[in-house]
Design a protein around this motif. Structure first.
Motif, PDB file in Angstrom:
ATOM      1  N   LEU A   1      30.790   8.387  17.124  1.00 38.93           N
ATOM      2  CA  LEU A   1      30.335   7.317  17.939  1.00 38.93           C
ATOM      3  C   LEU A   1      28.959   7.221  18.961  1.00 38.93           C
ATOM      4  O   LEU A   1      28.851   5.824  19.002  1.00 38.93           O
ATOM      5  CB  LEU A   1      31.567   6.192  17.655  1.00 38.93           C
ATOM      6  N   VAL A   2      29.973   7.717  20.190  1.00 36.21           N
ATOM      7  CA  VAL A   2      29.122   8.056  21.234  1.00 36.21           C
ATOM      8  C   VAL A   2      27.998   7.740  20.996  1.00 36.21           C
ATOM      9  O   VAL A   2      27.074   7.830  21.534  1.00 36.21           O
ATOM     10  CB  VAL A   2      30.515   8.491  22.404  1.00 36.21           C
ATOM     11  N   ARG A   3      27.933   9.694  20.281  1.00 34.76           N
ATOM     12  CA  ARG A   3      26.294   9.595  20.245  1.00 34.76           C
ATOM     13  C   ARG A   3      25.864   9.709  19.277  1.00 34.76           C
ATOM     14  O   ARG A   3      24.683   9.203  19.881  1.00 34.76           O
ATOM     15  CB  ARG A   3      26.989  11.904  20.033  1.00 34.76           C
ATOM     16  N   ARG A   4      26.430   8.639  18.463  1.00 32.57           N
ATOM     17  CA  ARG A   4      25.578   8.115  17.228  1.00 32.57           C
ATOM     18  C   ARG A   4      24.959   6.695  17.754  1.00 32.57           C
ATOM     19  O   ARG A   4      23.745   6.278  17.587  1.00 32.57           O
ATOM     20  CB  ARG A   4      25.931   7.564  16.207  1.00 32.57           C
ATOM     21  N   HIS A   5      26.401   5.753  18.457  1.00 29.62           N
ATOM     22  CA  HIS A   5      25.624   4.979  19.037  1.00 29.62           C
ATOM     23  C   HIS A   5      25.606   4.316  20.210  1.00 29.62           C
ATOM     24  O   HIS A   5      24.824   2.982  20.972  1.00 29.62           O
ATOM     25  CB  HIS A   5      26.987   3.322  18.376  1.00 29.62           C
ATOM     26  N   ARG A   6      26.067   5.460  21.326  1.00 28.66           N
ATOM     27  CA  ARG A   6      25.256   4.995  22.536  1.00 28.66           C
ATOM     28  C   ARG A   6      25.933   4.052  23.402  1.00 28.66           C
ATOM     29  O   ARG A   6      25.495   2.834  23.831  1.00 28.66           O
ATOM     30  CB  ARG A   6      24.449   5.001  23.393  1.00 28.66           C
ATOM     31  N   PRO A   7      27.559   4.040  22.984  1.00 21.31           N
ATOM     32  CA  PRO A   7      27.954   2.384  23.905  1.00 21.31           C
ATOM     33  C   PRO A   7      28.002   1.851  25.301  1.00 21.31           C
ATOM     34  O   PRO A   7      28.238   3.411  25.721  1.00 21.31           O
ATOM     35  CB  PRO A   7      29.348   2.490  23.208  1.00 21.31           C
ATOM     36  N   ALA A   8      28.029   1.143  25.319  1.00 20.76           N
ATOM     37  CA  ALA A   8      28.059   0.763  27.137  1.00 20.76           C
ATOM     38  C   ALA A   8      29.579   1.388  27.411  1.00 20.76           C
ATOM     39  O   ALA A   8      29.905   0.967  28.917  1.00 20.76           O
ATOM     40  CB  ALA A   8      27.805  -0.666  27.659  1.00 20.76           C
ATOM     41  N   LEU A   9      30.508   1.162  26.889  1.00 22.45           N
ATOM     42  CA  LEU A   9      31.827   1.266  27.518  1.00 22.45           C
ATOM     43  C   LEU A   9      33.375   1.140  26.240  1.00 22.45           C
ATOM     44  O   LEU A   9      32.671   1.150  25.501  1.00 22.45           O
ATOM     45  CB  LEU A   9      32.445  -0.022  28.388  1.00 22.45           C
ATOM     46  N   ILE A  10      34.049   1.540  26.254  1.00 18.85           N
ATOM     47  CA  ILE A  10      35.389   2.150  26.243  1.00 18.85           C
ATOM     48  C   ILE A  10      36.301   0.435  26.324  1.00 18.85           C
ATOM     49  O   ILE A  10      36.752  -0.053  27.362  1.00 18.85           O
ATOM     50  CB  ILE A  10      36.114   2.826  25.917  1.00 18.85           C
TER      51      ILE A  10
ATOM     52  N   PRO B   1      30.501  -4.602  18.930  1.00 20.08           N
ATOM     53  CA  PRO B   1      31.877  -3.633  18.717  1.00 20.08           C
ATOM     54  C   PRO B   1      31.012  -2.934  17.648  1.00 20.08           C
ATOM     55  O   PRO B   1      30.714  -3.128  16.640  1.00 20.08           O
ATOM     56  CB  PRO B   1      33.241  -4.549  18.045  1.00 20.08           C
ATOM     57  N   LEU B   2      32.251  -1.638  18.071  1.00 21.09           N
ATOM     58  CA  LEU B   2      32.341  -0.481  16.674  1.00 21.09           C
ATOM     59  C   LEU B   2      33.403  -0.228  17.156  1.00 21.09           C
ATOM     60  O   LEU B   2      34.546  -0.148  17.978  1.00 21.09           O
ATOM     61  CB  LEU B   2      31.206   0.685  17.458  1.00 21.09           C
ATOM     62  N   LEU B   3      34.044  -0.590  15.673  1.00 21.48           N
ATOM     63  CA  LEU B   3      36.272  -0.472  15.453  1.00 21.48           C
ATOM     64  C   LEU B   3      36.535   1.194  15.715  1.00 21.48           C
ATOM     65  O   LEU B   3      35.511   1.302  14.444  1.00 21.48           O
ATOM     66  CB  LEU B   3      36.397  -1.059  14.822  1.00 21.48           C
ATOM     67  N   LEU B   4      36.979   1.091  15.811  1.00 22.02           N
ATOM     68  CA  LEU B   4      37.821   2.943  15.716  1.00 22.02           C
ATOM     69  C   LEU B   4      38.806   2.682  15.821  1.00 22.02           C
ATOM     70  O   LEU B   4      39.553   2.365  16.427  1.00 22.02           O
ATOM     71  CB  LEU B   4      37.195   4.077  17.464  1.00 22.02           C
ATOM     72  N   SER B   5      39.504   2.797  14.284  1.00 22.31           N
ATOM     73  CA  SER B   5      41.559   2.635  13.677  1.00 22.31           C
ATOM     74  C   SER B   5      41.528   3.446  13.206  1.00 22.31           C
ATOM     75  O   SER B   5      41.401   5.111  12.980  1.00 22.31           O
ATOM     76  CB  SER B   5      40.957   1.366  12.695  1.00 22.31           C
ATOM     77  N   ALA B   6      42.569   3.061  12.564  1.00 24.78           N
ATOM     78  CA  ALA B   6      43.408   4.550  11.598  1.00 24.78           C
ATOM     79  C   ALA B   6      43.436   4.595  10.428  1.00 24.78           C
ATOM     80  O   ALA B   6      42.963   3.048   9.792  1.00 24.78           O
ATOM     81  CB  ALA B   6      45.065   5.072  12.040  1.00 24.78           C
TER      82      ALA B   6
ATOM     83  N   GLY C   1      25.133   4.087  37.975  1.00 21.16           N
ATOM     84  CA  GLY C   1      24.906   4.992  37.355  1.00 21.16           C
ATOM     85  C   GLY C   1      25.652   5.728  36.564  1.00 21.16           C
ATOM     86  O   GLY C   1      24.923   7.211  35.952  1.00 21.16           O
ATOM     87  N   ARG C   2      26.815   5.020  35.965  1.00 20.49           N
ATOM     88  CA  ARG C   2      27.462   5.716  34.521  1.00 20.49           C
ATOM     89  C   ARG C   2      27.578   4.802  33.644  1.00 20.49           C
ATOM     90  O   ARG C   2      27.668   5.761  32.802  1.00 20.49           O
ATOM     91  CB  ARG C   2      29.265   5.636  35.009  1.00 20.49           C
ATOM     92  N   ALA C   3      27.218   4.194  33.635  1.00 21.47           N
ATOM     93  CA  ALA C   3      27.376   3.446  32.093  1.00 21.47           C
ATOM     94  C   ALA C   3      26.098   4.138  30.842  1.00 21.47           C
ATOM     95  O   ALA C   3      24.511   3.347  31.448  1.00 21.47           O
ATOM     96  CB  ALA C   3      27.386   2.895  31.848  1.00 21.47           C
ATOM     97  N   LEU C   4      25.972   3.941  29.774  1.00 22.41           N
ATOM     98  CA  LEU C   4      24.716   3.728  28.854  1.00 22.41           C
ATOM     99  C   LEU C   4      24.532   2.534  28.314  1.00 22.41           C
ATOM    100  O   LEU C   4      25.669   1.821  28.527  1.00 22.41           O
ATOM    101  CB  LEU C   4      25.165   5.102  27.512  1.00 22.41           C
ATOM    102  N   PRO C   5      23.284   2.518  28.037  1.00 22.87           N
ATOM    103  CA  PRO C   5      22.785   1.282  27.333  1.00 22.87           C
ATOM    104  C   PRO C   5      23.256   0.386  26.185  1.00 22.87           C
ATOM    105  O   PRO C   5      23.840   1.230  25.436  1.00 22.87           O
ATOM    106  CB  PRO C   5      21.112   1.028  27.226  1.00 22.87           C
ATOM    107  N   ARG C   6      24.091  -0.552  25.973  1.00 28.58           N
ATOM    108  CA  ARG C   6      24.588  -0.569  24.398  1.00 28.58           C
ATOM    109  C   ARG C   6      23.615  -0.430  23.471  1.00 28.58           C
ATOM    110  O   ARG C   6      22.446  -1.023  24.146  1.00 28.58           O
ATOM    111  CB  ARG C   6      24.724  -2.498  24.286  1.00 28.58           C
ATOM    112  N   ALA C   7      24.208  -0.345  22.225  1.00 28.67           N
ATOM    113  CA  ALA C   7      23.549  -0.047  21.257  1.00 28.67           C
ATOM    114  C   ALA C   7      22.742  -1.550  21.056  1.00 28.67           C
ATOM    115  O   ALA C   7      22.640  -2.113  20.633  1.00 28.67           O
ATOM    116  CB  ALA C   7      24.330   0.191  19.961  1.00 28.67           C
ATOM    117  N   GLY C   8      20.925  -1.124  20.902  1.00 32.45           N
ATOM    118  CA  GLY C   8      20.532  -2.619  20.558  1.00 32.45           C
ATOM    119  C   GLY C   8      19.738  -3.349  21.803  1.00 32.45           C
ATOM    120  O   GLY C   8      19.154  -3.962  21.169  1.00 32.45           O
ATOM    121  N   SER C   9      20.082  -2.982  22.290  1.00 30.05           N
ATOM    122  CA  SER C   9      20.067  -3.338  23.902  1.00 30.05           C
ATOM    123  C   SER C   9      18.626  -3.221  24.362  1.00 30.05           C
ATOM    124  O   SER C   9      18.465  -1.748  24.101  1.00 30.05           O
ATOM    125  CB  SER C   9      20.858  -3.946  24.647  1.00 30.05           C
ATOM    126  N   LYS C  10      17.953  -3.355  25.140  1.00 27.04           N
ATOM    127  CA  LYS C  10      17.260  -2.848  25.756  1.00 27.04           C
ATOM    128  C   LYS C  10      17.087  -1.540  26.991  1.00 27.04           C
ATOM    129  O   LYS C  10      18.656  -1.839  28.313  1.00 27.04           O
ATOM    130  CB  LYS C  10      16.303  -3.968  27.051  1.00 27.04           C
TER     131      LYS C  10
END
Length: 447
Positions: free
Chosen positions: A101-110, A32-37, A434-443
């Motif tokens: 966070l998206v640009r830096r870590h390229r998560p797979a989903l929100i 997880p990448l946690l986005l809070s307040a 063809g929409r998702a980006l790879p998870r950070a650290g995954s192949k």
């Protein structure tokens, strides 16, 4: 993971859902990448759970204000500064922070979670801006025919609700009734858009909370291994006199109206059936003490019922473990909701007196767990009858407890495994499209 409720915030059971998901998801292949307040947005904060945030996990706390505390003049503020809620300023900080966070870590989903409606606005904005699949943790229905109370706020909530259901990949609810509500409300949305992941308890917290339970009363606190054998439930133990009945958490004047309970206690006290020497009721961290205190005086039960302040989470669990009984309040207007603390009550292994509607999801969960000490919250007479029955059973050590099978199924480790499987399915579908980006650290291209 977009979540307003996260340490150092205190005082909401919703914190535990996101916190334990963030702890357990790495075991299921998700980081997880946690986005809070920013903590200043919290009216109640403390450091007691900060150490439970996984070491090394990225936590981004974006700009946010509480309109009622930071933007009010003389205690008043325009409604437009609190639409959809008092933390709408979080949107201004969280969207650019989320894009970073998206640009830096390229998560797979929100993933975003209610009950702060702004969290889903942030999820919607990031989904639209990035194209990432979006899992909306709705938990409970966001609206009802009279909720939120203000018509304009309700209109904004309904717009957010429609946009969320229409655009998310999966809408997660915590009760079957919530899913039924949404399927009836949005009949054009396919049934597979919804998923059930209930609330639960965290075993690690209970293991540490056992030390906080009063001496001689920790026998109900079994280890996780004790629940692995689902053939036997924990044995009831009679409590010492007076029996202490604990309600842990917020008491909403409408959704958990305690007045029929107070009337029942007053009548039973006048009739000589109960007294402070037989029963003590502790209302812990109600959030509405100023409303409740005059009621206790009005009903003449202030010697029997006490208002207790907020305590650290594990201390609250320790109090549950040591209680003679645990109290649930849930009105019929919340029939499609189950209080998150109910699963902690199951795990505590103490007798439960539930004041709720027999037709609701809370009562159904209690019956499934083997508990029948249930009365209608809005009926003084029913409460009087069931309370005396409950006291008699608890004093004899014969009150029904949640079955071991129900306890084992309610762990947050099990719920996190469900969420991990759900995220896998969403990511696979998105990658196939063809929409998702790879998870950070995954192949590259891995789910």
């Amino acid at each position: 993971m977009i979540a307003f409720h996260y340490p150092p915030m205190r005082g909401s059971s919703g914190i535990q859902r996101t916190l334990t998901f963030s702890q357990h998801l790495p075991q299921h292949g998700w980081q997880p990448l946690l986005l809070s307040a920013q903590p200043r947005a919290y009216a109640n904060s403390g450091a007691d759970q900060l150490a439970e945030i996984p070491a090394g996990m990225v936590v981004r706390r974006a700009f946010a204000l509480d309109t009622s505390r930071h933007l009010a003049l003389g205690g008043r503020y325009p409604l437009l500064l609190a639409l959809p809620d008092r933390w709408v300023t979080w949107l201004l900080g969280a969207v650019p922070a989320g894009l970073g966070l998206v640009r830096r870590h390229r998560p797979a989903l929100i993933w975003s979670t209610y009950p702060i409606a702004t969290a889903h606005l942030i999820g919607l904005a990031l989904h639209r801006l990035t194209g990432l699949p979006w899992v909306a943790d709705l938990r409970d229905p966001m609206t009802d025919h009279d909720y939120p109370a203000h018509p304009l706020t309700r209109r904004v909530y309904r717009w957010i609700e429609r946009q969320t259901i229409a655009r998310c990949s999966v809408a997660v609810c915590t009760t079957p009734g919530a899913i039924q509500t949404y399927r009836a409300r949005f009949p054009d949305i396919p049934a597979e858009r919804y998923a059930l992941i209930e609330n639960g308890y965290d075993e690690a917290n209970f293991a540490q909370a056992g030390d906080a339970a009063p001496a001689g009363r920790t026998g109900a606190a079994a280890n996780a291994a004790d629940y692995a054998d689902t053939s036997a439930a924990p044995a009831p133990t009679p409590p010492p006199a007076p029996l202490t009945l604990v309600h842990s958490g917020v008491i909403y004047p409408s959704e958990r109206d305690p007045r029929p309970l107070f009337a029942a206690l007053a009548e039973l006290q006048r009739a000589g059936h109960i007294s402070p020497q037989r029963l003590r009721v502790v209302l812990r961290a109600t959030g509405h003490d100023d409303y409740l205190r005059p009621l206790l005086r009005e009903y003449g039960i202030e010697q029997m019922v006490s208002l207790a302040p907020h305590i650290a989470y594990r201390a609250a669990l320790g109090e549950m473990l040591g209680a003679g009984g645990l109290l649930v309040l849930q009105a019929a207007n919340c029939n499609h909701q189950i209080p998150a603390k109910l699963y902690e009550y199951f795990r505590a292994g103490r007798p439960i007196l539930a004041l709720t509607d027999a037709a609701g999801d809370t009562a159904a969960a209690l019956r499934k767990a083997g508990i029948d000490t249930v009365a209608q919250l809005d009926s003084r007479e029913d409460i009087m009858h069931q309370l005396l029955r409950f006291l008699t059973l608890a004093e004899a050590g014969q009150a029904p407890l949640a079955s071991a099978a129900a306890v084992a199924a309610s762990s947050r480790a099990a719920r996190s495994a469900q969420l991990g499987e759900l995220l896998d399915r969403v990511a696979l579908r998105a990658q196939a499209a063809g929409r998702a980006l790879p998870r950070a650290g995954s192949k590259e291209g891995a789910p």
